[in-house]
Design an enzyme around this catalytic site. Structure first.
Site, PDB file in Angstrom:
ATOM      1  CB  CYS A  65      -0.860   0.066   1.247  1.00 21.89           C
ATOM      2  SG  CYS A  65      -2.039   1.490   1.246  1.00 21.89           S
ATOM      3  CB  CYS A 142      -6.555   0.592   6.290  1.00 20.55           C
ATOM      4  SG  CYS A 142      -5.957   2.235   6.599  1.00 20.55           S
ATOM      5  CD  GLN A 242      -7.974  21.168   9.861  1.00 22.29           C
ATOM      6  OE1 GLN A 242      -7.030  20.244   9.461  1.00 22.29           O
ATOM      7  NE2 GLN A 242      -7.788  22.212   9.330  1.00 22.29           N
ATOM      8  CG  PHE A 269      -6.851  31.058   3.836  1.00 26.54           C
ATOM      9  CD1 PHE A 269      -6.788  30.772   2.404  1.00 26.54           C
ATOM     10  CD2 PHE A 269      -6.225  31.908   4.584  1.00 26.54           C
ATOM     11  CE1 PHE A 269      -5.737  31.608   1.551  1.00 26.54           C
ATOM     12  CE2 PHE A 269      -5.159  32.734   3.646  1.00 26.54           C
ATOM     13  CZ  PHE A 269      -4.933  32.610   2.391  1.00 26.54           C
ATOM     14  CD  GLU A 289     -12.856  28.886   1.904  1.00 27.23           C
ATOM     15  OE1 GLU A 289     -11.901  28.776   2.718  1.00 27.23           O
ATOM     16  OE2 GLU A 289     -12.863  28.223   0.796  1.00 27.23           O
ATOM     17  CG  ASP A 337      -6.292  26.247   8.262  1.00 27.52           C
ATOM     18  OD1 ASP A 337      -5.077  25.950   7.970  1.00 27.52           O
ATOM     19  OD2 ASP A 337      -7.148  25.477   8.528  1.00 27.52           O
ATOM     20  CB  CYS A 363      -1.060  21.726   5.598  1.00 25.20           C
ATOM     21  SG  CYS A 363      -1.676  22.646   4.355  1.00 25.20           S
TER      22      CYS A 363
HETATM   23  C1  LIG Z   1      -6.511  24.188   4.882  1.00 24.77           C
HETATM   24  S1  LIG Z   1      -8.017  24.620   4.297  1.00 24.77           S
HETATM   25  C2  LIG Z   1      -8.435  25.248   6.006  1.00 24.77           C
HETATM   26  C3  LIG Z   1     -10.187  25.405   6.152  1.00 24.77           C
HETATM   27  C4  LIG Z   1     -10.734  25.596   7.418  1.00 24.77           C
HETATM   28  N1  LIG Z   1      -9.840  26.726   8.242  1.00 24.77           N
HETATM   29  C5  LIG Z   1     -10.611  24.257   8.090  1.00 24.77           C
HETATM   30  O1  LIG Z   1      -9.871  24.136   9.125  1.00 24.77           O
HETATM   31  O2  LIG Z   1     -11.598  23.455   8.003  1.00 24.77           O
HETATM   32  C6  LIG Z   1      -7.832  25.814   3.433  1.00 24.77           C
HETATM   33  C7  LIG Z   1      -8.666  26.862   2.836  1.00 24.77           C
HETATM   34  O3  LIG Z   1      -8.547  27.597   2.123  1.00 24.77           O
HETATM   35  C8  LIG Z   1      -9.433  27.993   1.045  1.00 24.77           C
HETATM   36  N2  LIG Z   1      -8.580  28.684   0.098  1.00 24.77           N
HETATM   37  C9  LIG Z   1      -7.687  28.052  -1.100  1.00 24.77           C
HETATM   38  N3  LIG Z   1      -7.387  29.036  -1.846  1.00 24.77           N
HETATM   39  C10 LIG Z   1      -7.660  30.266  -1.516  1.00 24.77           C
HETATM   40  C11 LIG Z   1      -8.028  31.513  -1.620  1.00 24.77           C
HETATM   41  N4  LIG Z   1      -7.026  31.785  -2.821  1.00 24.77           N
HETATM   42  N5  LIG Z   1      -8.502  32.503  -1.338  1.00 24.77           N
HETATM   43  C12 LIG Z   1      -9.362  32.141  -0.344  1.00 24.77           C
HETATM   44  N6  LIG Z   1      -9.584  30.933   0.255  1.00 24.77           N
HETATM   45  C13 LIG Z   1      -8.936  29.984  -0.422  1.00 24.77           C
HETATM   46  C14 LIG Z   1      -9.709  26.311   0.537  1.00 24.77           C
HETATM   47  O4  LIG Z   1     -11.172  26.532  -0.117  1.00 24.77           O
HETATM   48  C15 LIG Z   1      -9.828  25.912   2.020  1.00 24.77           C
HETATM   49  O5  LIG Z   1     -11.287  26.123   2.570  1.00 24.77           O
END
Ligand SMILES: C[S@@+](CC[C@H](N)C(=O)[O-])C[C@H]1O[C@@H](n2cnc3c(N)ncnc32)[C@H](O)[C@@H]1O
Length: 407
Positions: A65, A142, A242, A269, A289, A337, A363
């Site tokens: 895997c 798994c 998450q 975000f 977002e 985030d 991340c």
């Molecule tokens: C790592 S996720 C975090 C989401 C949220 N904070 C959570 O913990 O569930 C990153 C987020 O950024 C958004 N995203 C990606 N590119 C973006 C952009 N250019 N402008 C605004 N948001 C964006 C994605 O849609 C996603 O929801």
């Protein structure tokens, strides 16, 4: 020709690296290994002198895997390695920080996974992509997935029989929700009347909460609710969540600690409100977002919840149109985030806005360290970093960090 090498370090994908560089998958620093070099890859690897950190992989699928990269290493080794990745990324930018002990999600706690399903002559094959990229490895035992997700794999297979093409591989995202299984399929046959009917019947038959096919919702039997704080949110099909509830809670606790006492918080975000909605128990929140269907889900969740402070939402591309200092001055705490690319444009504005505290969830340690440097140059201190490992045995690294403005 067989050659022998000593592994000096692990690369970002978790492969052992010897001088050359020569990459030797599933080896550990200090190990003497032998094999045949093809390009930069060591093949037919034999471990001649095992590391004292080498362990027997807990999962019987590990050999074939591709879902895990580091099951041959002790938990302590993986924990140190992940924290070191962050420390080194910061060090490369000349930043020191207090590294908190890593938080690792337990085995079998993934509440969301994408399985690959292929139709075969005999029926179907479902699992994770194998170590050899064109294979699929079945994963009935798994150690990552929640047992309810493993139990859902036959559903993915049944859907492939209904709507998978002979040649393609279906990507079936299975998510556990309070309403039951939330299933989002990509890469299937185009929808037509008979397929849609068959999929709707399958939704009933398997008791799914929701089924969507290439972003189109086929049927919703139960709302696939995710509980975020005290709010109940129905995220759009396949939207970011998450990976483990445990990891979500660890990141949330870090964010709440950073923002404690704040009255007005901006969550950048924000997704479907993982941080915004719990934060709204004590603070007014503005959630920004890129995906409008996620801000809509967040807004709906807030409207139905009781006892939360005001939450406003804004769908906005924060790479192209970051919030400007003038918009940021209303907030006494910032949460961000971003995706793996980081938040270069937004962080430049934060650097100028000079707000008192920032909770940065990331991340990707490399883009995090790059953005941290911008903040530190602007007069912030990186107080601590909490590494959170919700992708156990993989090379992914996630973290939450606290920045405060120097007085
Ligand atoms: C790592 S996720 C975090 C989401 C949220 N904070 C959570 O913990 O569930 C990153 C987020 O950024 C958004 N995203 C990606 N590119 C973006 C952009 N250019 N402008 C605004 N948001 C964006 C994605 O849609 C996603 O929801």
């Amino acid at each position: 020709m067989t050659q022998t090498f000593t592994i000096t370090r692990l690369g970002h994908q978790g492969d052992g690296i010897a001088e050359g560089p020569v990459f030797a998958p599933r080896t550990l620093p200090g190990e003497a290994v032998s094999g045949t070099v093809v390009g930069q890859l060591l093949t037919e690897v034999r471990v001649e002198t095992p590391s004292d950190q080498r362990v027997k992989a807990p999962c019987r699928h590990y050999k074939s895997c591709g879902g895990c990269q580091l099951q041959h290493a002790s938990d302590a080794f993986v924990a140190d390695w992940k924290v070191e990745i962050v420390r080194k990324a910061l060090d490369a930018q000349g930043i020191e920080a207090d590294m908190r002990p890593i938080h690792t999600s337990p085995e079998r706690s993934r509440r969301r996974a994408t399985v690959a399903v292929r139709r075969t002559k005999k029926g179907t094959l479902a699992g994770f992509h194998g170590r050899a990229s064109d294979t699929i490895s079945e994963i009935p035992d798994c150690h990552l997935l929640h047992p309810d997700l493993i139990a859902a794999i036959p559903v993915a297979e049944a859907l492939a029989l209904l709507g998978g093409s002979r040649k393609g591989v279906l990507a079936v995202t299975l998510t556990l929700s309070e309403g039951g299984l939330d299933v989002a399929v990509k890469g299937g046959k185009p929808l037509d009347g008979p397929l849609e009917l068959a999929l709707a019947q399958a939704t009933e038959h398997h008791g799914l909460a929701r089924l969507s096919w290439d972003d189109e919702v086929i049927a919703t039997r139960q709302q696939p609710v995710q509980r975020l704080g005290t709010a109940e949110v129905v995220p759009p099909p396949g939207a970011f969540l998450q990976a483990t509830k445990d990891g979500e809670q660890a990141l949330l606790q870090a964010v709440l600690q950073v923002t404690e006492g704040a009255k007005r918080v901006v969550d950048l975000f924000a997704g479907s409100g993982t941080f915004s909605l719990p934060l709204a128990q004590t603070a007014e929140v503005h959630a920004v977002e890129g995906e409008a269907d996620m801000t809509a889900a967040l807004d709906q969740g807030w409207r139905k919840a009781k006892g939360l402070k005001r939450v406003t939402t804004e769908a906005r591309d924060l790479f192209r149109r970051p919030l400007m200092p003038d918009e940021l001055r209303h907030f006494d705490a910032i949460v961000l985030d971003p995706p793996r690319a980081g938040a270069e444009a937004q962080v430049s504005e934060l650097a100028q806005a000079k707000r008192p505290v920032i909770a940065y969830v990331s991340c990707n340690p490399v883009t995090f360290a790059r953005d941290a440097k911008t903040l530190v140059n602007a007069g912030y201190t990186l107080e601590w970093v909490q590494v959170v490992d919700q992708f156990r045995w993989s090379s992914h690294v996630e973290l939450a960090a606290r920045f405060t403005l120097n007085s």
